[in-house]
Enzyme design. Structure first.
Site, mmCIF file in Angstrom:
data_model
loop_
_atom_site.group_PDB
_atom_site.id
_atom_site.type_symbol
_atom_site.label_atom_id
_atom_site.label_comp_id
_atom_site.label_asym_id
_atom_site.label_seq_id
_atom_site.Cartn_x
_atom_site.Cartn_y
_atom_site.Cartn_z
ATOM 1 N N HIS A 1 44.737 40.537 40.489
ATOM 2 C CA HIS A 1 45.266 39.200 40.203
ATOM 3 C C HIS A 1 46.401 38.820 41.150
ATOM 4 C CE1 HIS A 1 43.298 38.330 36.292
ATOM 5 N NE2 HIS A 1 43.204 39.645 36.228
ATOM 6 N N CYS B 1 38.995 38.006 39.227
ATOM 7 C CA CYS B 1 38.644 38.707 37.996
ATOM 8 C C CYS B 1 37.430 38.060 37.343
ATOM 9 C CB CYS B 1 39.872 38.753 37.070
ATOM 10 S SG CYS B 1 39.743 40.012 35.793
ATOM 11 N N GLU C 1 47.864 36.014 41.392
ATOM 12 C CA GLU C 1 48.830 35.133 40.715
ATOM 13 C C GLU C 1 49.845 35.926 39.891
ATOM 14 O OE1 GLU C 1 45.848 35.711 39.676
ATOM 15 O OE2 GLU C 1 45.738 35.702 37.481
#
Lengths: 236, 735, 83
Positions: free
Chosen positions: A203, A86, A205
């Site tokens: 993302h 990002c 994560e």
């Protein structure tokens, strides 16, 4: 293997990446402060998402001048693994470590939602655990994720297999509707020519645990670990 | 000179009797700086003179250990403090929606940060005038953009809230924002100054002439026709706020910070005097040391400025530099501006002279008023149940189509997708699929959070309407398995000096206090916003309830979406012939008449306990409490909110005989719609019996249609993907 | 006649400009220490038709007041040029 997660002022996914790597993947991880130059012997560096310097001026434009970016540039040039997520992707573009640019989303506003990605190249350090064409469910959360480059550049990215992820629908079809932000060729993730630096808007994560709705992101990190371990064995 | 100062005081909003009181406190004529300080500290926004008296009614204890009346409001569960608060930013948002809403988010986050907790989630409850109105659409877009701009950047997920349109908010929108944070109980920081000679440290952004008098002038007056009262608007700086969060938490961890308070409304005045008062000491501040953005700022300007992203710290005098270094590391201003003294006074110096010297206790104890209340005349007129005479429409499918695509009932996706609701990776039930659940990393338990209020119910009956808001918020949490634990509120009303408005306010307070006490829920924090009026009149009374609950096993959390074909759909609770105050009446007939549905707190409690029991045993596949739009809308949500839309077929005969519109769209309280796998049906039914809650099996999930029948006659039969599209896209297409 | 309006919108004097401050600090970090202030704003070029230059100015002024700037926090300046 050891990961470093860079903390810029305004990073806000630094702790999330740290948690996913150290607690979920279970690999040694350390935070790297933007004003330092020492990468603390990390084998891979993650530039996390967020709003470094508030995204003031342009996304990533000020963060690229941080002292740590000099070290990361050298690290990358020497073949070190760098993953920008990002805002981290945006910083890599501003630093010239990756080609192209990210424009504001086609919709004109921020979008936070789960999207589907198709794996376009599984022979990178970041995707070695995936099947070619595998469909992943990973969320996006950004204002400026609309990937742009000249048509010649885009052609060469495709020819060099630098395009790693493309936005698609749940069946793996890349369509206009499945493109959330207007990215050219629905590009969601891209490597450099050498393949050791990758930027991606989604993302991983945020999709590393069952309880968060997907574990596909975890495999991005695990791919890096596997690739590195295999290289270590080969080296020895 | 004295006469002139009296004039200044009155212009700044102080009453004649308040000015006389100041003369008594000081024993002399106040200086202009002192007048400014009293005016902000005693304003409605800071001192709550018109409402404080009633807070005594609120319960301060409940089912879980509570933190009330201390420095932070919240609850404690297994050694973790969960701190939460809601606040209004109505008037700033009406003037400048983007920055008004953004600074609202910034302010409430600092409020939580000031307690020493890490902010982990925000909610927003938004009320605008009719969507047909251009200005309303402008305000909505600006407010959502402002919350996204600030909240996304600062890295605190905006996970839930409400969005409501009603003509009464036409000239005065409501922007209520809530934040919650967590910290180990022992890590919470007091909001007080302590220890003679310890230092007062100013950190964060520089002080400018931002929003001077914002809180007292803006929040304490009605909007005039020309909206001419425009003090300079504050600009939010989320980047600095993000750095401030990290630096402050790091500084608190050092152990050298003895007290901390955010500089919110009334800025330095409020933070310095309240830290002194609660530490039962005083402070001495030198304004020449305050970092300022503009030259030649007067003392009163610095004391009243509402510049954002600032905190005030009391720091151990031996370790000043260590704390300053932490803030400098994060690129923030940090300046020692004063010290703690033993006497009860706030001393303000500028250019070597004392410009203000006020007893801290007296300054922080504003007068308390109890103005007259009169029951408004409109109430009897609107509660005549004239809806019973309405002839119902013939095509229920058409009604449903209209309902699902209406501004108030359609999906809020256009809003929540603009907010980063996932950052911090704790959101385990996402917005759009029921009540949001947050996990706490490395713990088995988690937090449910919701906000609720129906202004139309509260207009028709403020007492009952507020009780419904409390009951619904609690039902909302229980339906996903979170035990209600505590309340924060934001009470939005008109001018308290008008007796009918004040009556509404007092009724709402009483309703809230009684319902909260009944459910064992402490009111841990809150905010009152008066003067929400425009030339068209007051807003509908809107006591927004923010509620937090605990789910013991976060892995058990469920959503509202039907997940399995062939599961049984069960309606818990009784359906009565009630349409008063419903969305159906407003939307289909333009009727706003009561009475609102009855609420029985005892039944609500039984239903809550039943739902908690069922979820904790893992017996439910989905669960959703019924509210606006009634059973029909709950069925729609069950069908369309999952990853894949899923049909359902139900038969309503078992609900009893009544008007069909009341069956479909009535908003009777005390109900929830659950789905259950066939293997669990008998067990679920017998548990329901034990809790004395009627459980009526309506039908089964599956197929691609939503079918509603009554005595085998088809009332509604429609493709779910069509309904899903209408429901999901309605809001963005109305903009 | 065709005109091009060139509009600059800045935050009003005294209104906090966090972008400007952050960019100024970044310039200082890059050793441009001579920089004392940065103001950020927006620049627009508007192409439109009007009967005369004075009418064009009036039109552009209305556009600035109604949409291009937010009079609560921003100020504007413009030039009108013929195409």
């Amino acid at each position: 293997m050891k990961f470093g997660v860079v903390v810029f002022p305004g990073s806000n996914c630094d702790h999330d990446c740290y948690y996913a790597l150290s607690q979920v993947v279970g690999v040694e991880t350390t935070l790297l402060w933007h004003q330092e130059r020492d990468l603390k012997n990390c084998d891979a560096v993650v530039l996390p998402g967020g709003f470094s310097y508030g995204d003031y001026l342009r996304t990533g434009a000020i963060a690229r001048f941080s002292p740590i970016m000099d070290s990361i540039r050298q690290f990358a040039q020497a073949g070190g693994l760098v993953l920008g997520i990002c805002n981290g992707f945006q910083i890599l573009l501003e630093s010239g470590l990756l080609p192209g640019a990210l424009l504001p989303n086609r919709s004109g506003h921020f979008i936070c939602r789960f999207v589907y990605l198709r794996v376009e190249n599984n022979r990178t350090p970041f995707t070695s655990l995936f099947q070619l064409g595998e469909v992943l469910k990973i969320p996006i959360a950004h204002n400026q994720g609309n990937f742009f480059a000249s048509s010649t550049d885009i052609r060469s990215f495709l020819d060099n297999r630098q395009v790693v992820f493309r936005y698609c629908d749940s069946r793996g079809e890349v369509t206009e509707v499945s493109n959330p932000n207007g990215s050219l060729e629905s590009i969601a993730g891209l490597t450099n020519c050498e393949g050791n630096v990758m930027g991606m808007m989604p993302h991983p994560e945020r999709s590393a645990e069952e309880i968060l709705g997907s574990t596909d992101g975890k495999k991005v990190f695990q791919s890096i670990v596997k690739w590195w371990e295999e290289k270590e064995i080969a080296r020895k | 000179m004295p006469e002139n100062n009296r004039k200044i005081a009155l212009e700044l909003g102080l009453q004649e009797e308040e000015y006389q009181k100041i003369l008594t406190i000081l024993g002399r004529t106040p200086t202009p700086t002192e007048i400014a300080m009293f005016s902000v500290e005693w304003s409605e926004h800071c001192g709550y003179p018109h409402s404080r008296k009633w807070f005594e009614l609120f319960p301060r204890e409940g089912n879980f250990a509570a933190l009330v009346g201390e420095d932070a409001g919240g609850i404690v569960y297994q050694g973790t403090a969960i701190v939460f608060k809601m606040e209004s930013h109505n008037h700033p948002s009406q003037v400048e929606p983007r920055q008004g809403a953004a600074t609202g988010i910034g302010g409430i986050i600092r409020d939580i940060l000031g307690s020493g907790a890490r902010p982990i989630a925000c909610l927003d409850s938004l009320h605008f005038g009719s969507l047909d109105d251009r200005r309303s659409r402008y305000l909505l877009k600006g407010v959502v953009d402002g919350i996204a701009f600030y909240g996304n950047c600062v890295g605190v997920p905006t996970v839930a809230g409400e969005l409501c349109f009603h003509p009464s908010f036409q000239g005065n929108c409501l922007v209520n924002v809530m934040c919650l944070g967590v910290a180990p109980r022992e890590a919470l920081a007091p909001a007080r100054a302590q220890g003679e000679g310890n230092l007062i440290l100013y950190v964060g952004n520089k002080t400018g002439r931002d929003g001077i008098g914002g809180c007292s002038v803006l929040a304490s007056q009605e909007f005039g026709e020309g909206e001419e009262k425009r003090p300079s608007v504050q600009i939010g700086d989320p980047f600095t706020e993000k750095c401030l969060i990290e630096a402050t938490l790091e500084a608190l961890e050092s152990g050298y910070v003895l007290g901390i308070k955010d500089m919110g409304a009334a800025g330095l005045t409020c933070s310095s005097s309240e830290m002194a008062a609660s530490g039962e000491c005083g402070v001495e501040i030198d304004l020449n040391r305050v970092p300022v953005r503009e030259e030649n700022m007067e003392a009163w300007e610095i004391m009243m400025s509402e510049s954002q992203e600032r905190m005030l710290l009391c720091v151990d005098k031996e370790h000043e530099q260590q704390v300053i270094d932490i803030f400098h590391k994060w690129g923030l201003e940090a300046a020692t501006i004063g010290r703690v003294i033993t006497q009860d006074k706030v001393v303000i110096k500028q250019r070597g002279e004392v410009v203000a010297q006020i007893p801290a206790q007296a300054l922080t104890q504003p007068p308390v008023y109890d103005p007259p209340q009169i029951k408004p005349a409109y109430l009897d007129e609107v509660n005549d149940a004239r809806w019973r005479k309405i002839f119902p429409p013939s095509d229920w499918g058409e009604v449903l189509t209209k309902m699902v695509s209406s501004p108030n009932l359609s999906s809020r996706r256009w809003v929540y997708e603009q907010y980063d609701h996932m950052v911090q990776t704790n959101t385990v039930v996402l917005p759009g699929s029921g009540t949001v659940i947050l996990r706490i990393k490395d713990e088995k338990w988690g937090i449910g959070v919701t906000s609720d209020c129906n202004p139309v119910y509260c207009y028709l009956d403020p007492y009952r309407g507020t009780q419904i808001a409390v009951a619904e918020a609690a039902r909302n949490l229980a339906s996903v398995g979170a035990r209600p634990a505590g309340i924060t509120d934001c009470l939005n009303f008109g001018n308290p000096q008008k007796p009918d408005r004040y009556w509404q306010f007092v009724q709402a307070i009483k309703g809230l206090a009684e319902a909260a006490r009944f459910f064992g829920l402490p009111v841990v924090s809150g905010n009152v916003s008066f003067y929400n009026e425009s030339p068209q009149g007051a807003v509908h009374p809107t006591p927004t309830i923010g509620m937090v609950g605990i789910i013991e096993d976060v892995n058990r959390a469920i959503s509202s979406s039907f997940t399995q074909e062939g599961s049984w759909v069960i309606l818990l609770g009784d359906t009565k012939e009630e349409l008063g105050g419903s969305e159906y009446l407003q939307l289909m007939f333009g009727l706003e008449v009561g009475p609102p549905p009855e609420v029985n707190l005892e039944t609500e409690r039984k239903l809550q306990n039943l739902l908690l029991d069922l979820v904790s045993r893992g017996l439910l596949l989905s669960s959703l409490d019924l509210s606006e739009g009634g059973l029909a809308l709950a069925l729609v949500e069950g069908c369309v909110t999952g990853e894949q839309a899923m049909g359902v077929k139900v038969e309503l005969e078992s609900l009893g005989s009544m008007r069909e519109d009341a069956l479909l769209f009535g908003e009777s309280c005390g109900r929830a719609l659950v789905s259950v796998s066939p293997a669990c049906l008998a067990q679920v039914q017998s548990i329901c019996e034990k809790y004395e809650i009627p459980a009526r099996v309506l039908g089964k999930t599956g197929g691609d249609k939503l079918v509603v029948e009554k005595s085998s006659r088809v009332l509604i039969s429609t493709k779910v993907d069509k309904i899903a599209r209408l429901w999901t896209d309605a809001l963005s297409s109305l903009l | 006649m065709n005109f091009i309006g060139k509009v600059v919108v800045l935050l009003k004097e005294g209104v906090f400009d966090p972008q400007g401050v952050t960019i100024k600090n970044a310039l200082h970090n890059l050793s441009f220490s001579q920089v004392s202030r940065v103001r950020t704003g927006k620049y627009f070029e508007v192409e439109f038709e009007a009967d005369s230059e004075s009418e064009a100015e009036n039109q552009l002024k209305s556009m600035c007041q109604e949409l291009l700037s937010n009079p609560v926090i921003e100020e504007y300046s413009f030039q009108v040029e013929t195409e």
